[in-house]
Design a protein around this motif. Structure first.
Motif, PDB file in Angstrom:
ATOM      1  N   GLY A  39     -12.620  -1.158  -9.288  1.00 20.36           N
ATOM      2  CA  GLY A  39     -11.289  -1.759  -9.340  1.00 20.36           C
ATOM      3  C   GLY A  39     -11.177  -2.965 -10.246  1.00 20.36           C
ATOM      4  N   LEU A  69      -6.972   4.714  -6.909  1.00 25.33           N
ATOM      5  CA  LEU A  69      -7.696   3.466  -6.609  1.00 25.33           C
ATOM      6  C   LEU A  69      -7.357   2.962  -5.206  1.00 25.33           C
ATOM      7  N   ALA A  70      -6.093   3.136  -4.803  1.00 22.70           N
ATOM      8  CA  ALA A  70      -5.701   2.720  -3.456  1.00 22.70           C
ATOM      9  C   ALA A  70      -6.427   3.562  -2.410  1.00 22.70           C
ATOM     10  N   ALA A 101      -9.787   2.338  -1.999  1.00 19.08           N
ATOM     11  CA  ALA A 101      -9.802   1.134  -1.159  1.00 19.08           C
ATOM     12  C   ALA A 101      -9.742   1.507   0.314  1.00 19.08           C
ATOM     13  N   LEU A 102      -8.873   2.479   0.626  1.00 18.44           N
ATOM     14  CA  LEU A 102      -8.734   2.884   2.027  1.00 18.44           C
ATOM     15  C   LEU A 102     -10.027   3.499   2.551  1.00 18.44           C
ATOM     16  N   LEU A 149       0.831  -1.198   0.000  1.00 14.32           N
ATOM     17  CA  LEU A 149       0.000   0.000   0.000  1.00 14.32           C
ATOM     18  C   LEU A 149       0.870   1.255   0.000  1.00 14.32           C
ATOM     19  N   VAL A 193       2.722   2.227  -3.325  1.00 16.62           N
ATOM     20  CA  VAL A 193       1.910   2.859  -4.365  1.00 16.62           C
ATOM     21  C   VAL A 193       2.052   4.379  -4.275  1.00 16.62           C
ATOM     22  N   ALA A 222      -2.996   4.605  -9.955  1.00 16.91           N
ATOM     23  CA  ALA A 222      -3.154   3.520  -8.975  1.00 16.91           C
ATOM     24  C   ALA A 222      -3.415   4.084  -7.586  1.00 16.91           C
TER      25      ALA A 222
END
Lengths: 284, 345, 289
Positions: free
Chosen positions: C220, C262-263, C266-267, C42, C45, C259
């Motif tokens: 994603g 997108l990370a 996710a978080l 993580l 990234v 990216a």
């Protein structure tokens, strides 16, 4: 990830709520349009092949190797997750330590992080000059662009499954059974090995099967780190994509069918496991 | 095996679960720890078992310090409230567990283990269930298997936490009788915890009444019922009528009405405790009277709500009297306690 | 003498604790494993995205290609989440509130996409709508483009995210039973009124939970979309596909910049999920009492 079990609760009595026909009809229609018809199409396509043709494709060296790599490494990764997941879930449930809540929350990252992002992140982490790849290279271990890289990515993608299926079971485990074992003279190790672990087996196996199924089909997080050398580090899903891009639809379909059948078998096993766990060990 | 507890204290955070408990348990006794929930009875039992550790005080078995030993080393059999049977093991394996986990040097061979388990299943009359799983048993059967499991290692002390708590009324009665005869048969020092007075009085040789982490009274079932040592015991055991009174120089007053009874050892604001069936109506006057509010009859007795005037306030009491003297709603009656106790507030 | 015994055992936590060393090893392994396999990927990234500073990072995101991918991703997610939300509610009502034969089978079928490789999820639509597919000729003659266009991407995404909403709702609604709905109906409410005024308020956190996870996966999804998209730059590239293309062209900063978005998603999803789970647990406790 919650409530991974297929649970049929509720009373068997007839009830008077409206809308069963309508909602059931819509459900079946929508399910058919989106899931069942497309999947049926896949199977139909394989029937265009004779059995010999099908066998030929599936047993060709490259296909066999891709399947071996996908299934073999996925099995190994799921085993690692079984062991490490048990350790992680024990620490998260039984111990208090700094950062516990954060570690608990990030267990779901592999589930939430888009696979392409995970793929490039793992690749640069384990590349020869990466943060972990560099020290490993000093030890003579090459991870990125080797089967070991695939293995790492598959471990990553499987982390949440064992932890999240076992966690609720371990939390709900009756503390009295441990005390009973202790008062009957069992030492701590005997209690864990003979009493706690057997109680967790259905959940552990379910988590293992889910992690395995996920790793077998995994694409995004694997292809960047894999190297994708035919027969060495080429996974089955990638071979499907390659066959598609070559317009060899029959080949792609045959590989897909093999993978699907195995996936169905895994679901079947998981369902049996849960059924077994519920009948043999009823919840009160 | 005798058990001696000396000045046991145990706190859970700010809550004092046990507050200086002293208790001697004689060899072969069948003792009940009786009290409401939160009285500390289960904590005391768990401390004897080695499942909890006291913050202070001593526990000794036959004069030897038991706190040096962990739960597994005390030779104590513990029957849990919800039985805590191992659900993934058969009944047979549950009972065999304690024998199988013994260190190799003192572990019996397989044949002796099987023989011992068989013996215990016979003892609890459930040998035909050996191959079942706990999930397939009824509550009463689970209870007896839990007992067999606890007895397998030949404990010197048997501890039972609310042994009948999770059973329905009929099974409970049967098991009580059975437990008492089992105790006569094996004669192991036994302690059980209960919040049910009937259970304690019926099963135990001796009863320990607890409240708020302290022992209120220790005695035979007859003693604690007939001669309650404290107001709490009187109120907790049996059905009591309670009236607020005032005691001055041995004379008892209810409100501004003197009563024709004496209370030599108390003074000031107090409570008059009378068993419900000891409060009689009409025979003679001690100066206590009340108005009948509601009467209902069943069987040989009639139960009446009676409002007693105590000073400015009215106290509603419930009494049982024989049906030969019919009570009428609205009438005023003389009340006469056949036996009573007065405890200072 | 007894005092030291007390200290010894209370440190061990009575009958249910492990020795100190075992605890340290287990906690240490947990931290090490999760750090290597979860935290570092993580962190890297964002580290990679910011290699050349914030300016380069923002510039990469402002590229028309990146903006087009973001727009497409949002649109596709909106379509599939919307469809699956409506379907999920309908399916959960049918499955959770009624008893019927074959219920377990139906739940298994709904869960099916979870066990299908993303690549196969894309493949099935190629077989249906591709040039050689079952409907390929017909679509071509009517000039309808599904594959290598937005409809194909939306279909594949809907397939992959199919179970999320219903899966979040079915156990919740089964737990809640049918008593409240029956009460509402007996008071004269219509079916729809009952659903919107009684059922929906009871499952609102569950709905949000399902939508949240559905959306995260929709935005994603890579494998399935990759098969059906055709990778037409600026037209059929979603964010994950753009990440792949940029990465394969060695444009690492732009690849990791996209990216990182997108990370971040996710978080945020995980944080929101944690909060929602707390609400769901509270609701469960209220019911238990």
């Amino acid at each position: 990830m919650r409530g991974s079990g297929v649970v049929t609760a509720g009373s068997g009595r007839r009830n008077t709520l409206p809308g069963f026909g309508l909602t059931m009809g819509l459900t079946l229609t929508w399910l058919s349009v989106i899931i069942l018809i497309p999947l049926a199409g896949l199977f139909l396509k394989t029937f265009e092949l004779s059995f010999a043709e099908f066998a030929n494709i599936v047993t060709s060296r490259r296909t066999l190797n891709a399947l071996k790599i996908s299934f073999g490494l996925a099995f190994g990764a799921a085993l690692v997750n079984l062991v490490m997941g048990s350790i992680v879930v024990w620490a998260l449930v039984r111990y208090r330590f700094p950062g516990r809540r954060i570690f608990d929350a990030i267990v779901d990252i592999p589930f939430a992080l888009p696979t392409a992002v995970a793929g490039i992140a793992l690749t640069s982490l384990f590349a020869q000059k990466g943060w972990l790849g560099a020290p490993l290279a000093e030890l003579g271990i090459k991870v990125a662009f080797t089967p070991l890289g695939i293995f790492i990515a598959m471990i990553f993608i499987g982390i949440p499954f064992v932890v999240r299926t076992v966690q609720p079971v371990l939390i709900d485990l009756d503390p009295e059974i441990e005390e009973a074992a202790a008062s009957l003279g069992a030492n701590r190790w005997q209690t864990i090995w003979r009493v706690i672990l057997p109680s967790l087996i259905p959940a552990l196996l379910t988590g293992f099967a889910l992690a395995f199924a996920r790793a077998v089909g995994e694409y995004g997080s694997v292809i960047f780190i894999a190297g994708n050398l035919p027969n060495v580090s080429e996974i089955a899903p990638l071979l499907i994509v390659i066959r598609l891009s070559e317009f060899r639809y029959a080949d792609a379909t045959a590989i897909a069918v093999v993978m699907l059948i195995v996936a169905f078998l895994i679901i079947l096993v998981v369902n049996r496991l849960q059924y077994w766990a519920q009948t043999r060990i009823p919840v009160h | 095996m005798t058990i001696e507890l000396t000045n046991i204290t145990k706190n859970f955070g700010a809550f004092a679960a046990l507050d200086g408990v002293d208790l001697k348990i004689a060899d072969g006794e069948l003792l009940a720890l009786l009290g409401p929930s939160g009285s500390g009875k289960t904590t005391l039992l768990r401390i004897i078992a080695g499942l909890d550790w006291p913050d202070g005080g001593d526990v000794s078995f036959d004069g030897e310090n038991a706190l040096k030993r962990g739960a597994g080393e005390r030779q104590v059999g513990f029957v849990f409230q919800h039985y805590a049977l191992f659900r993934h093991m058969t009944v047979f394996e549950n009972v065999a567990f304690g024998l199988r986990v013994k260190p190799r040097a003192i572990r019996k061979d397989e044949a002796s283990i099987r023989a011992r388990v068989k013996e215990l299943l016979d003892l609890v009359q459930l040998d035909w269930l050996a191959d079942r799983y706990p999930g397939q048993l009824s509550g009463g059967q689970r209870q007896r298997i839990a007992l067999a499991r606890a007895l397998a290692t030949e404990p010197r002390i048997l501890l039972l936490d609310e042994p009948f708590g999770a059973l329905d009324a009929k099974v409970r009665k049967e098991l009580r009788r059975w437990l008492r005869s089992l105790h006569e048969e094996i004669n192991v020092t036994s302690v059980f915890v209960t919040h049910d007075q009937e259970e304690a009085l019926e099963v135990a040789n001796r009863v320990v009444v607890m409240d708020k982490g302290k022992i209120e009274q220790v005695g035979t079932p007859g003693e604690v019922y007939d001669y309650p040592a404290t107001a709490f015991v009187h109120g907790f055991i049996g059905e009591s009528v309670v009236l607020p009174v005032n005691v001055a120089e041995g004379r008892v007053w209810i409100g501004d009405q003197p009563l024709n009874i004496t209370a030599p050892n108390v003074g000031g604001p107090s409570k008059l405790y009378v068993r419900r069936h000891d409060m009689q109506v009409g025979s003679e006057s001690i100066g206590l009277r009340g108005a009948v509010r509601h009467v209902r009859s069943f069987g040989a007795i009639q139960r009446a709500d009676i409002a007693v005037c105590a000073g400015g306030n009215e106290t509603l009491i419930e009494i049982d009297t024989p049906r030969d003297h019919a009570l009428r709603t609205g009438e005023t009656v003389e009340l006469h306690p056949r036996r009573f106790r007065i405890f200072a507030d | 003498m007894s005092e030291s015994a007390i200290a010894l055992y209370s440190e061990r936590g009575g009958a249910r604790g492990e020795p100190w060393l075992a605890r340290v090893v287990v906690i240490g392994l947990t931290m090490l494993f999760l750090t290597v396999f979860v935290v570092l990927p993580l962190v890297i990234v964002f580290a990679q995205a910011l290699t050349h500073g914030v300016g380069a990072y923002l510039a990469a995101l402002a590229e028309p290609e990146a903006l087009a991918a973001i727009k497409l991703t949002l649109a596709v997610a909106a379509i599939s989440v919307g469809l699956n939300l409506v379907f999920g509610l309908i399916a959960a009502w049918a499955v959770a509130k009624f008893e019927f034969p074959g219920k377990t089978l139906l739940i298994t079928l709904i869960d099916l996409p979870f066990s299908v490789s993303p690549v196969i999820s894309g493949l099935v639509f190629v077989l249906l709508f591709g040039a050689q597919g079952y409907f390929g000729a017909w679509l071509q003659s009517h000039n309808i483009q599904i594959l290598f266009a937005v409809p194909g991407i939306a279909l594949a995404t809907t397939f992959v995210t199919f179970p999320f909403v219903s899966r979040a709702l079915i156990p919740l609604m089964q737990e809640q039973g049918t008593l409240e709905e029956e009460a509402a109906l007996s008071l004269g409410a219509s079916g729809l009124q009952t659903f919107f005024r009684v059922t929906l308020p009871n499952i609102k956190w569950g709905v949000l939970y399902g939508v949240l996870l559905c959306n995260a996966r929709a935005m994603g999804e890579f494998g399935a979309v990759s098969v059906v998209s055709g990778h037409i730059r600026g037209e059929t590239n979603t964010m994950p596909l753009l990440v792949e293309i940029l990465y394969n062209e060695y444009q690492f900063v732009p690849a990791f910049a996209v990216a990182s978005l997108l990370a971040l998603l996710a978080l945020i999803t995980l944080i929101a999920k944690t909060i929602l789970e707390r609400h769901l647990d509270e609701g469960r406790q209220v019911r238990d009492n």
